[in-house]
Design an enzyme around this catalytic site. Sequence first.
Site, PDB file in Angstrom:
ATOM      1  N   GLY A  71      24.330 -74.576 -25.666  1.00 23.75           N
ATOM      2  CA  GLY A  71      24.100 -73.320 -24.953  1.00 23.75           C
ATOM      3  C   GLY A  71      23.012 -72.486 -25.598  1.00 23.75           C
ATOM      4  CB  THR A  72      22.494 -71.391 -29.103  1.00 21.32           C
ATOM      5  OG1 THR A  72      23.842 -70.906 -29.189  1.00 21.32           O
ATOM      6  CG2 THR A  72      21.571 -70.466 -29.866  1.00 21.32           C
ATOM      7  CG  HIS A 202      31.133 -76.790 -28.096  1.00 14.95           C
ATOM      8  ND1 HIS A 202      31.854 -75.769 -28.653  1.00 14.95           N
ATOM      9  CD2 HIS A 202      29.895 -76.280 -27.869  1.00 14.95           C
ATOM     10  CE1 HIS A 202      31.079 -74.691 -28.789  1.00 14.95           C
ATOM     11  NE2 HIS A 202      29.896 -74.973 -28.310  1.00 14.95           N
ATOM     12  CB  THR A 238      15.063 -89.068 -30.858  1.00 18.30           C
ATOM     13  OG1 THR A 238      13.798 -89.365 -31.436  1.00 18.30           O
ATOM     14  CG2 THR A 238      15.759 -90.332 -30.394  1.00 18.30           C
ATOM     15  CB  CYS A 326      31.096 -64.274 -36.355  1.00 19.64           C
ATOM     16  SG  CYS A 326      29.825 -63.669 -37.434  1.00 19.64           S
TER      17      CYS A 326
HETATM   18  N1  PLP Z   1      26.976 -68.577 -23.925  1.00 17.42           N
HETATM   19  C1  PLP Z   1      28.289 -68.364 -23.881  1.00 17.42           C
HETATM   20  C2  PLP Z   1      28.852 -67.530 -22.789  1.00 17.42           C
HETATM   21  C3  PLP Z   1      29.130 -68.905 -24.857  1.00 17.42           C
HETATM   22  O1  PLP Z   1      30.444 -68.682 -24.797  1.00 17.42           O
HETATM   23  C4  PLP Z   1      28.551 -69.693 -25.890  1.00 17.42           C
HETATM   24  C5  PLP Z   1      29.398 -70.247 -26.969  1.00 17.42           C
HETATM   25  O2  PLP Z   1      30.197 -69.546 -27.559  1.00 17.42           O
HETATM   26  C6  PLP Z   1      27.169 -69.894 -25.885  1.00 17.42           C
HETATM   27  C7  PLP Z   1      26.406 -69.326 -24.899  1.00 17.42           C
HETATM   28  C8  PLP Z   1      26.503 -70.733 -26.945  1.00 17.42           C
HETATM   29  O3  PLP Z   1      26.761 -72.091 -26.750  1.00 17.42           O
HETATM   30  P1  PLP Z   1      26.636 -73.164 -27.930  1.00 17.42           P
HETATM   31  O4  PLP Z   1      27.841 -72.998 -28.798  1.00 17.42           O
HETATM   32  O5  PLP Z   1      26.626 -74.490 -27.232  1.00 17.42           O
HETATM   33  O6  PLP Z   1      25.366 -72.899 -28.634  1.00 17.42           O
END
Ligand code: PLP
Length: 372
Positions: A71-72, A202, A238, A326
Amino acid sequence: MRKVYLDNAATTMMEPSVIELMHSLMAKNYGNPSSIYELGRQSRVIVEKARTVIARLLNVLPANIFFTSGGTESINTLISGLLQREDIKAIITSPIEHTAMLKSIEYYANIFNKEVIYLDIDRFGHIDLAQLNKILSEKEEKSLVSLMHANNEIGSLLPLKKVSEVCRNNNALFLSDTVQTIGKFRNDFSTGILDFAVGSAHKFHGPKGVGFMYINNNEKVIPLMQGGSQERNMRAGTENFIAIAAMAKAMEIAYENIDLQNNKYIKLKDYLVNKLKSEVADIIINSDKTSLPNILNIGIPKKPDNEMYLIRLEMNGIFVSGGSACGSGAVKESHVIKAIGKANTIRPIRLAMSKFTTQKDLDYFIEVLKKL
Ligand code: PLP
């Protein structure tokens, strides 16, 4: 002592059959998906099959799906790649987005000199569509709207369709952080409801460190990662094809029982709310009735002697969090609870269920809470 894990918005336990798949792929396949000989081509097939599965579940073309590390990374790629576009002049968001979004926006808007506007929210974290419409209608140039589908702390849901209509009527691009709803809702992106979305394996019983971005056909995103032509130049490096295949399988499994599972969450959540209200004094419910079915955020009154409440819950076998996870492991005041105006009066507890959560788990949580 019984152990109860209720932090499934932070991460989920892996699906056993997904672990099996990863084991067998790791043992048999090691070719680089970019290599042209057979060993590489086998890995390439695994990547493309996974892309097809995910695209089918979201009802989009495989070409719209790009794999990332989660996500990040997806959020950083989209925000940096869009804010450096000349035609986008402003970004409109909310103060309760995930920190990956808030920090990316702050950072890249500053670098690329774009205006940032934060919408007002009510006590459940809902935005005001009229305010969004007013802001967008006063803008002569293109804006990007970034609003999360479901809040990861209090579960508030965004009316995607209504926000989409406001964006479309005002020629704005629409990005939604769908990390908490992928694998939980039958999101259909073929309708053009949004331009960009993100997923993270995850959160739906897949492995950590793998995710994807959905990018609408017509939209250009300047890539974040440089150094290779993978993912059609959108994400150098990769491909972790083992994790990618595992993500597709986990998502497929999540979709098999998606409606049944949501009904189960709704029933469990109702049970939890009723029991909490009737058995635990002074409990405050921070999530509204329409929130994401598997998340319930509650609060206990803030007192000097209950500062260590999360540790005391853990000492009794309950794993929950007070906000989002966190990186440093420290308990930080939640920016979401602060934004909904409750940070001075309550200590929040986020209860996030998964398909492995049972009514007995919830009973045990309430028993411990009462004891404390
Ligand atoms: N966005 C939301 C709403 C999330 O809950 C999270 C994870 O806690 C993320 C983004 C970030 O995802 P990742 O842990 O895959 O980087």
